[in-house]
Design a protein around this motif. Structure first.
Motif, PDB file in Angstrom:
ATOM      1  N   ASN A 197       0.925  -1.015   0.007  1.00  0.00           N
ATOM      2  CA  ASN A 197       0.396  -0.224  -0.188  1.00  0.00           C
ATOM      3  C   ASN A 197       0.560   0.995   0.239  1.00  0.00           C
ATOM      4  O   ASN A 197       1.479   1.459   0.570  1.00  0.00           O
ATOM      5  CB  ASN A 197      -0.981  -0.148   1.208  1.00  0.00           C
ATOM      6  CG  ASN A 197      -1.282  -1.545   1.683  1.00  0.00           C
ATOM      7  OD1 ASN A 197      -1.767  -1.635   1.895  1.00  0.00           O
ATOM      8  ND2 ASN A 197      -2.315  -1.598   0.484  1.00  0.00           N
ATOM      9  N   VAL A 214       0.572   5.829   0.561  1.00  0.00           N
ATOM     10  CA  VAL A 214       0.215   6.869   1.186  1.00  0.00           C
ATOM     11  C   VAL A 214       0.546   7.949   0.928  1.00  0.00           C
ATOM     12  O   VAL A 214       1.792   8.037   1.392  1.00  0.00           O
ATOM     13  CB  VAL A 214      -0.160   6.494   2.158  1.00  0.00           C
ATOM     14  CG1 VAL A 214      -0.909   8.282   2.457  1.00  0.00           C
ATOM     15  CG2 VAL A 214      -0.769   5.523   2.478  1.00  0.00           C
ATOM     16  N   SER A 215       0.500   8.875   0.140  1.00  0.00           N
ATOM     17  CA  SER A 215       0.924  10.437  -0.469  1.00  0.00           C
ATOM     18  C   SER A 215      -0.118  11.575  -0.296  1.00  0.00           C
ATOM     19  O   SER A 215      -1.241  11.129   0.082  1.00  0.00           O
ATOM     20  CB  SER A 215       1.089  10.517  -1.777  1.00  0.00           C
ATOM     21  OG  SER A 215       2.232   9.488  -1.851  1.00  0.00           O
ATOM     22  N   TYR A 216       0.447  12.629   0.894  1.00  0.00           N
ATOM     23  CA  TYR A 216      -0.642  13.673   1.659  1.00  0.00           C
ATOM     24  C   TYR A 216       0.785  15.061   1.197  1.00  0.00           C
ATOM     25  O   TYR A 216       1.737  14.840   1.484  1.00  0.00           O
ATOM     26  CB  TYR A 216      -0.040  13.151   2.542  1.00  0.00           C
ATOM     27  CG  TYR A 216      -0.870  14.376   3.465  1.00  0.00           C
ATOM     28  CD1 TYR A 216      -2.693  14.509   3.503  1.00  0.00           C
ATOM     29  CD2 TYR A 216      -0.504  15.138   5.146  1.00  0.00           C
ATOM     30  CE1 TYR A 216      -3.283  15.568   4.241  1.00  0.00           C
ATOM     31  CE2 TYR A 216      -1.592  15.574   5.634  1.00  0.00           C
ATOM     32  CZ  TYR A 216      -2.736  15.889   5.133  1.00  0.00           C
ATOM     33  OH  TYR A 216      -3.202  17.201   5.839  1.00  0.00           O
ATOM     34  N   ASP A 259      -3.703   6.785  -1.708  1.00  0.00           N
ATOM     35  CA  ASP A 259      -3.292   6.187  -1.311  1.00  0.00           C
ATOM     36  C   ASP A 259      -3.852   4.701  -2.045  1.00  0.00           C
ATOM     37  O   ASP A 259      -4.755   5.057  -2.809  1.00  0.00           O
ATOM     38  CB  ASP A 259      -4.309   5.624   0.097  1.00  0.00           C
ATOM     39  CG  ASP A 259      -5.024   5.532   0.290  1.00  0.00           C
ATOM     40  OD1 ASP A 259      -6.205   5.767  -0.538  1.00  0.00           O
ATOM     41  OD2 ASP A 259      -6.175   5.098   1.065  1.00  0.00           O
ATOM     42  N   SER A 302      -5.929   2.792  -6.633  1.00  0.00           N
ATOM     43  CA  SER A 302      -5.687   4.227  -6.217  1.00  0.00           C
ATOM     44  C   SER A 302      -7.471   4.554  -6.269  1.00  0.00           C
ATOM     45  O   SER A 302      -8.411   4.461  -6.475  1.00  0.00           O
ATOM     46  CB  SER A 302      -4.773   4.939  -6.710  1.00  0.00           C
ATOM     47  OG  SER A 302      -5.437   4.963  -8.288  1.00  0.00           O
ATOM     48  N   PRO A 310       2.454   8.055  -5.761  1.00  0.00           N
ATOM     49  CA  PRO A 310       3.468   7.067  -5.152  1.00  0.00           C
ATOM     50  C   PRO A 310       5.058   7.461  -4.935  1.00  0.00           C
ATOM     51  O   PRO A 310       5.690   8.184  -5.597  1.00  0.00           O
ATOM     52  CB  PRO A 310       2.434   5.534  -5.405  1.00  0.00           C
ATOM     53  CG  PRO A 310       2.404   5.542  -6.797  1.00  0.00           C
ATOM     54  CD  PRO A 310       2.241   6.847  -7.532  1.00  0.00           C
ATOM     55  N   GLU A 352       5.254  10.260   2.390  1.00  0.00           N
ATOM     56  CA  GLU A 352       5.616   9.254   1.108  1.00  0.00           C
ATOM     57  C   GLU A 352       5.071   7.708   1.629  1.00  0.00           C
ATOM     58  O   GLU A 352       6.610   7.809   2.605  1.00  0.00           O
ATOM     59  CB  GLU A 352       5.312   9.549   0.003  1.00  0.00           C
ATOM     60  CG  GLU A 352       5.793  11.046  -0.799  1.00  0.00           C
ATOM     61  CD  GLU A 352       6.460  11.119  -1.897  1.00  0.00           C
ATOM     62  OE1 GLU A 352       5.894  10.864  -3.469  1.00  0.00           O
ATOM     63  OE2 GLU A 352       7.929  10.883  -1.519  1.00  0.00           O
ATOM     64  N   VAL A 390      -6.299  -2.543   3.202  1.00  0.00           N
ATOM     65  CA  VAL A 390      -5.271  -1.891   3.594  1.00  0.00           C
ATOM     66  C   VAL A 390      -4.215  -2.135   4.754  1.00  0.00           C
ATOM     67  O   VAL A 390      -4.712  -2.894   5.490  1.00  0.00           O
ATOM     68  CB  VAL A 390      -5.637  -0.583   4.103  1.00  0.00           C
ATOM     69  CG1 VAL A 390      -6.169  -0.067   2.418  1.00  0.00           C
ATOM     70  CG2 VAL A 390      -6.651  -0.408   4.751  1.00  0.00           C
ATOM     71  N   TYR A 413      -2.270  -0.361   6.888  1.00  0.00           N
ATOM     72  CA  TYR A 413      -1.579   0.829   7.689  1.00  0.00           C
ATOM     73  C   TYR A 413      -2.780   1.463   8.515  1.00  0.00           C
ATOM     74  O   TYR A 413      -4.088   1.991   7.696  1.00  0.00           O
ATOM     75  CB  TYR A 413      -1.073   2.071   6.820  1.00  0.00           C
ATOM     76  CG  TYR A 413      -2.047   2.404   5.475  1.00  0.00           C
ATOM     77  CD1 TYR A 413      -3.056   3.572   5.802  1.00  0.00           C
ATOM     78  CD2 TYR A 413      -2.394   1.693   3.795  1.00  0.00           C
ATOM     79  CE1 TYR A 413      -3.444   4.060   4.791  1.00  0.00           C
ATOM     80  CE2 TYR A 413      -3.081   1.548   2.988  1.00  0.00           C
ATOM     81  CZ  TYR A 413      -4.217   3.038   3.604  1.00  0.00           C
ATOM     82  OH  TYR A 413      -4.534   3.197   2.039  1.00  0.00           O
ATOM     83  N   ILE A 442      -4.593   5.347   8.821  1.00  0.00           N
ATOM     84  CA  ILE A 442      -4.222   6.691   8.284  1.00  0.00           C
ATOM     85  C   ILE A 442      -4.441   7.874   9.533  1.00  0.00           C
ATOM     86  O   ILE A 442      -4.904   7.352  10.530  1.00  0.00           O
ATOM     87  CB  ILE A 442      -5.292   7.290   7.591  1.00  0.00           C
ATOM     88  CG1 ILE A 442      -5.048   6.269   5.773  1.00  0.00           C
ATOM     89  CG2 ILE A 442      -5.143   8.238   7.176  1.00  0.00           C
ATOM     90  CD1 ILE A 442      -6.198   6.534   5.181  1.00  0.00           C
TER      91      ILE A 442
END
Length: 332
Positions: free
Chosen positions: A103, A105-107, A119, A141, A170, A277, A311, A313, A315
């Protein structure tokens, strides 16, 4: 108010790098360095009753009031057990490639405003002989955008900023330490990692895990770049990588966590840019060349959603509270 707070492992008392403090608006108001220190900026102005979250992908998150955070000098984090990876050998004959599935995740935050979150599920293919990423495939995604803020931001800063906001890819596995820079580093017996004469990271081991932390740039050691009329100052770039082994081996990598912070300036326009990331491994496979080629032949049409039970992870809750609210799910 404490100007500096230490973050340490509850069990080992070892300092923890890459710990983030999130405000209830999803802003990052502090991040720990290689020594586990979070230096609180004087620019941070929160009410004493405001809630904040202490977050690290390998530890259970903690919530506290801002008053509690600013009156403490130490935050102890409890490790979140990592699921052991089962390595699958598809072909014992000439294992030449590594498949890592997991998985991402980008923010993205610009000028302290959360703008984009994405994500999904991704596969990375690595040539073990050349120690090089050769292919990546996104399987699923989803993208959340702060459409209203993006529109006003573009109008205020100009159309040249649209490239920053158009995509949020990603994690690029070419930035992974073992693939990109490991041969340039010297690791001492006590785990100190140097590049040349500079201490740039550390390696921590216990009876079953290894953690690598590399801080390329820091507020005390920024990097300044000028290109095509744009001046960029990288204020902070730190990568933390976890391995389910007593040594750092790609086959055993369980997570990669990167934080990037820079200031961009062009004429009278300035942008403060932050990027988180993360990648969390769910499957690791050794492939022969034939199996690798067969994998590439499989066509994938990325689905624009993420099944929640796929997933691995967590958040941060203050980011999660923004999803479907300020950050709206968009159809790619």
């Amino acid at each position: 108010m404490k100007a500096q707070i230490e973050t340490k492992d509850l069990n080992t008392n070892a300092p923890i790098s890459n710990v983030k403090l999130f405000s209830k608006e999803g802003k990052i108001i502090g991040i720990s360095n290689l020594k586990g220190e979070i230096k609180i900026s004087k620019k941070v102005h929160l009410q004493r009753t405001d809630s904040v979250e202490v977050f690290h992908s390998s530890y259970y998150s903690k919530k506290a009031l801002w008053e509690e955070i600013t009156n403490t000098s130490l935050i102890l984090m409890e490790p979140d057990p990592v699921t052991k990876l089962d390595e699958v050998i598809l072909s014992a004959e000439k294992p030449e490639y590594l498949l890592l599935k997991g998985n991402f995740v980008s923010y993205q935050i610009i000028d302290d405003v959360p703008l984009v979150f994405t994500d999904g599920i991704i596969e990375y293919y690595i040539n073990l002989k050349k120690n090089k990423l050769v292919k990546s495939k996104i399987l699923k995604s989803r993208i959340f955008r702060n459409q209203e803020s993006i529109k006003s931001f573009s109008e205020e800063k100009g159309n040249s900023t649209r490239n920053i906001l158009s995509t949020l890819p990603p994690f690029n596995f070419n930035q992974e330490v073992l693939v990109s820079n490991w041969e340039k580093f010297d690791v001492s017996d006590n785990g100190i990692i140097k590049r040349g004469d500079s201490v740039i990271g550390n390696q921590k081991k216990d009876e079953s895990n290894t953690v690598l932390s590399i801080q390329y740039y820091s507020p005390e050691n920024p990097k300044k770049i000028s290109l095509f009329g744009i001046k960029s100052t990288i204020n902070n770039e730190i990568i933390t990588e976890n391995f389910d082994a007593t040594s750092a081996e790609l086959e055993s990598i369980t997570s990669v966590n990167r934080y990037y912070n820079s200031d961009l300036a062009r004429k009278d326009i300035t942008i403060h840019y932050e990027l988180v990331e993360n990648f969390y491994t769910t499957e690791s496979k050794i492939l022969s060349k034939e199996n690798f080629q067969n994998q590439l032949k499989k066509t994938v049409n990325p689905q624009n959603y993420l099944v929640e039970d796929e997933v691995s992870y967590e958040i941060p809750s203050f980011i999660k509270s923004l999803l479907f609210d300020q950050l709206v799910l968009v159809d790619k």
